[in-house]
Design a protein around this motif. Structure first.
Motif, PDB file in Angstrom:
ATOM      1  N   UNK A 108       0.841  -1.210   0.000  1.00  0.00           N
ATOM      2  CA  UNK A 108       0.000   0.000   0.000  1.00  0.00           C
ATOM      3  C   UNK A 108       0.873   1.256   0.000  1.00  0.00           C
ATOM      4  N   UNK A 109       1.901   1.220   0.846  1.00  0.00           N
ATOM      5  CA  UNK A 109       2.797   2.379   0.963  1.00  0.00           C
ATOM      6  C   UNK A 109       3.495   2.634  -0.378  1.00  0.00           C
ATOM      7  N   UNK A 110       3.951   1.554  -1.026  1.00  0.00           N
ATOM      8  CA  UNK A 110       4.605   1.711  -2.331  1.00  0.00           C
ATOM      9  C   UNK A 110       3.647   2.354  -3.336  1.00  0.00           C
ATOM     10  N   UNK A 111       2.378   1.956  -3.272  1.00  0.00           N
ATOM     11  CA  UNK A 111       1.401   2.507  -4.215  1.00  0.00           C
ATOM     12  C   UNK A 111       1.111   3.969  -3.900  1.00  0.00           C
ATOM     13  N   UNK A 112       0.993   4.289  -2.619  1.00  0.00           N
ATOM     14  CA  UNK A 112       0.756   5.691  -2.247  1.00  0.00           C
ATOM     15  C   UNK A 112       1.945   6.563  -2.650  1.00  0.00           C
ATOM     16  N   UNK A 113       3.160   6.034  -2.442  1.00  0.00           N
ATOM     17  CA  UNK A 113       4.357   6.786  -2.852  1.00  0.00           C
ATOM     18  C   UNK A 113       4.330   7.057  -4.361  1.00  0.00           C
ATOM     19  N   UNK A 114       3.951   6.031  -5.119  1.00  0.00           N
ATOM     20  CA  UNK A 114       3.926   6.182  -6.587  1.00  0.00           C
ATOM     21  C   UNK A 114       2.922   7.268  -6.988  1.00  0.00           C
ATOM     22  N   UNK A 123       1.818  15.237 -12.885  1.00  0.00           N
ATOM     23  CA  UNK A 123       1.186  14.265 -13.783  1.00  0.00           C
ATOM     24  C   UNK A 123       0.140  13.462 -13.013  1.00  0.00           C
ATOM     25  N   UNK A 124      -0.880  14.127 -12.429  1.00  0.00           N
ATOM     26  CA  UNK A 124      -1.840  13.395 -11.588  1.00  0.00           C
ATOM     27  C   UNK A 124      -2.650  12.364 -12.367  1.00  0.00           C
ATOM     28  N   UNK A 125      -2.658  12.491 -13.704  1.00  0.00           N
ATOM     29  CA  UNK A 125      -3.412  11.498 -14.496  1.00  0.00           C
ATOM     30  C   UNK A 125      -2.715  10.127 -14.487  1.00  0.00           C
ATOM     31  N   UNK A 126      -1.458  10.107 -14.076  1.00  0.00           N
ATOM     32  CA  UNK A 126      -0.786   8.799 -13.937  1.00  0.00           C
ATOM     33  C   UNK A 126      -1.146   8.259 -12.554  1.00  0.00           C
ATOM     34  N   UNK A 127      -2.312   7.628 -12.482  1.00  0.00           N
ATOM     35  CA  UNK A 127      -2.823   7.212 -11.169  1.00  0.00           C
ATOM     36  C   UNK A 127      -3.356   5.782 -11.165  1.00  0.00           C
ATOM     37  N   UNK A 188       2.752  -4.103 -25.211  1.00  0.00           N
ATOM     38  CA  UNK A 188       1.587  -3.452 -25.830  1.00  0.00           C
ATOM     39  C   UNK A 188       0.749  -2.715 -24.793  1.00  0.00           C
ATOM     40  N   UNK A 189       0.499  -3.360 -23.663  1.00  0.00           N
ATOM     41  CA  UNK A 189      -0.340  -2.740 -22.612  1.00  0.00           C
ATOM     42  C   UNK A 189       0.337  -1.495 -22.055  1.00  0.00           C
ATOM     43  N   UNK A 190       1.623  -1.604 -21.773  1.00  0.00           N
ATOM     44  CA  UNK A 190       2.299  -0.443 -21.168  1.00  0.00           C
ATOM     45  C   UNK A 190       2.403   0.707 -22.163  1.00  0.00           C
ATOM     46  N   UNK A 191       2.676   0.404 -23.437  1.00  0.00           N
ATOM     47  CA  UNK A 191       2.764   1.491 -24.432  1.00  0.00           C
ATOM     48  C   UNK A 191       1.405   2.181 -24.604  1.00  0.00           C
ATOM     49  N   UNK A 192       0.340   1.380 -24.580  1.00  0.00           N
ATOM     50  CA  UNK A 192      -0.983   1.967 -24.812  1.00  0.00           C
ATOM     51  C   UNK A 192      -1.445   2.829 -23.634  1.00  0.00           C
ATOM     52  N   UNK A 193      -0.997   2.503 -22.430  1.00  0.00           N
ATOM     53  CA  UNK A 193      -1.566   3.172 -21.243  1.00  0.00           C
ATOM     54  C   UNK A 193      -0.537   3.898 -20.390  1.00  0.00           C
ATOM     55  N   UNK A 194       0.641   4.140 -20.951  1.00  0.00           N
ATOM     56  CA  UNK A 194       1.717   4.745 -20.138  1.00  0.00           C
ATOM     57  C   UNK A 194       1.277   6.061 -19.508  1.00  0.00           C
ATOM     58  N   UNK A 195       0.417   6.799 -20.200  1.00  0.00           N
ATOM     59  CA  UNK A 195       0.002   8.096 -19.662  1.00  0.00           C
ATOM     60  C   UNK A 195      -0.859   7.979 -18.410  1.00  0.00           C
ATOM     61  N   UNK A 196      -1.427   6.787 -18.196  1.00  0.00           N
ATOM     62  CA  UNK A 196      -2.291   6.600 -17.012  1.00  0.00           C
ATOM     63  C   UNK A 196      -1.601   5.832 -15.895  1.00  0.00           C
ATOM     64  N   UNK A 197      -0.486   5.156 -16.231  1.00  0.00           N
ATOM     65  CA  UNK A 197       0.085   4.200 -15.268  1.00  0.00           C
ATOM     66  C   UNK A 197       1.157   4.866 -14.411  1.00  0.00           C
TER      67      UNK A 197
END
Ligand code: PLP
Length: 419
Positions: A108-114, A123-127, A188-197
């Motif tokens: 959880x902490x790692x995710x909150x840090x990210x 870049x709050x859209x990377x969530x 493919x998944x990471x290239x398509x959604x990098x702006x959100x991840x």
């Protein structure tokens, strides 16, 4: 006993748990006097065995000073020492240590840090998060959201959890020839959604509770390069693999890569108390600290507990005594040889060993109680799940006890498994 709700269990006619009165070395002493060799290290944590004199002494010494003190605005020597030691032994880019209560909370902490990292960088859209099928990262809410949503144990929460992106299971297997096509779907998944991840979370080399699978280090090397290229943080969950379990001190060493964030737990305290740590690079820590609000927003009551830190420091003393990885290589060999009679069995889909992990993948799901009774008759404690019968013994197990565990697994499969 009827009031106690055990893990992953029903309160309607639950199987009667075995009552443990004490434990010593690798043995659990049950009420009535029977002894079982613990091939589970109490869910992979008690690596130096029970009642370890060095860890006992360290915890007692700390107890006589203080068992706990709040970590907000106060600090103590066991935490300062432990943080430095963790920084020294993990990949060099990881310089900041955030202590937490359990493995799930470390995730959880790692995710909150990210999330705070990308927020701070504007870049709050990377969530969102990405992960691979077959993964397991804990039982708390956001940790569940990066566990395998289909085959994993949290599938009943699917649709409620925050949405994550999932790549296929990491392939090929550890030791197989590298096949670049196995990486294409993930790419493919990471290239398509990098702006959100915000981050990709994965257990390096060994997917544990999601299937006890070992995968190719090249997968991690490519993942690291792709995350760098696409500005995605890489979170490595070394909660199960850390401190030697996979045969390296940290499993990411097989690939020679460094994560941006690493989660540690389980064996961190030698399995004495629940405790974990989330380590971050300076880049992550600096961004979080310089952004708005400029504070990392997490701080549980028992953060940095001194008794846990003392146990962890003592566990690291034992790990640092030398010879650990050599012993784990011997454990791998004994497990591999000991389980070999099951290779080719009509009841068995696969047999594999890596580090101090030995796995028999069955063709049909194991009947847990029946298997456990058969194992207990042979003096061994294991907890199979699904189609997996596996052992992750304490590192201090003797050759003779380890062979007993492997033999009990072979005989139990022969006696109880379905073709
Ligand atoms: N991550 C991994 C890889 C794990 O294996 C586990 C537990 O099995 C966890 C996280 C969760 O740790 P905890 O049970 O301490 O919350």
């Amino acid at each position: 006993m009827r009031h106690v709700w055990h893990p992953y269990s029903s309160m309607k006619n639950p199987p009667v748990p075995r009552l443990v009165e004490s434990a010593e070395g690798v043995r659990l002493r049950l009420a009535g006097g029977a002894e079982l060799i613990d091939g589970m290290s109490s869910w992979w944590a008690v690596v130096h065995g029970y009642n370890n004199p060095h860890i006992n002494a360290a915890v007692r010494a700390q107890l006589s000073k203080m068992s706990h003190v709040m970590f907000g605005g106060l600090t103590h020597e066991p935490a300062v020492t432990l943080a430095r030691r963790l920084v020294d032994m993990t990949p060099s880019g990881l310089q900041r240590v955030f202590f937490c209560d359990s493995g799930s909370v470390a995730v959880e902490v790692a995710m909150k840090m990210s999330l705070q990292y990308w927020h701070a960088l504007g870049r709050p859209e990377k969530n969102k998060f990405a992960s691979a099928l077959g993964g397991y990262h804990g039982d708390t809410w956001h940790a569940m959201s990066v566990c395998d949503p289909v085959g994993g144990m949290h599938s009943m929460f699917a649709g409620r959890l925050p949405a994550s992106f999932f790549a296929p299971r990491p392939e090929p297997a550890f030791g197989a020839d590298w096949d670049p096509s196995s990486f294409a779907a993930l790419e493919g998944i990471l290239r398509a959604h990098a702006d959100e991840i915000a981050a990709f979370a994965i257990e390096p080399i060994v997917q544990g509770a999601g299937g006890m699978r070992f995968y190719h280090p090249e997968y991690l090397r490519r993942l690291r390069a792709l995350c760098d290229e696409l500005s995605i943080l890489l979170v490595l969950d070394e909660i199960a693999t850390g401190f030697g379990r996979s045969g390296k001190m940290f499993a990411c060493e097989y690939a020679g890569i460094e994560p941006d964030i690493m989660c540690l737990g389980k064996a961190l305290t030698g399995g004495y108390v629940s405790f974990a740590a989330t380590l971050a690079s300076d880049a992550v820590a600096d961004a979080v600290s310089e952004g708005v609000p400029g504070l990392f927003m997490h701080g549980p009551t028992f953060m940095g507990n001194p008794l846990a830190c003392a146990a962890a420091n003592a566990s690291l003393d034992l790990i640092g005594r030398g010879g650990l990885l050599e012993r784990i290589r011997e454990i791998e060999k004994i497990l591999s040889d000991g389980l070999a009679p099951l290779r080719g069995s009509v009841k068995v889909a696969d047999v594999r060993a890596l580090g101090a992990i030995g796995v028999v993948e069955l063709k049909k799901a194991a009947d847990m109680e029946r298997f456990q009774d058969a194992l207990a008759r042979r003096g061994v404690w294991l907890r199979p799940f699904g189609r997996l019968l596996y052992t992750m013994p304490p590192y201090v197990i003797s050759d003779a006890d380890l062979k007993t565990v492997a033999r009990a697994m072979v005989e139990t499969v022969e006696e109880c498994a379905q073709p």
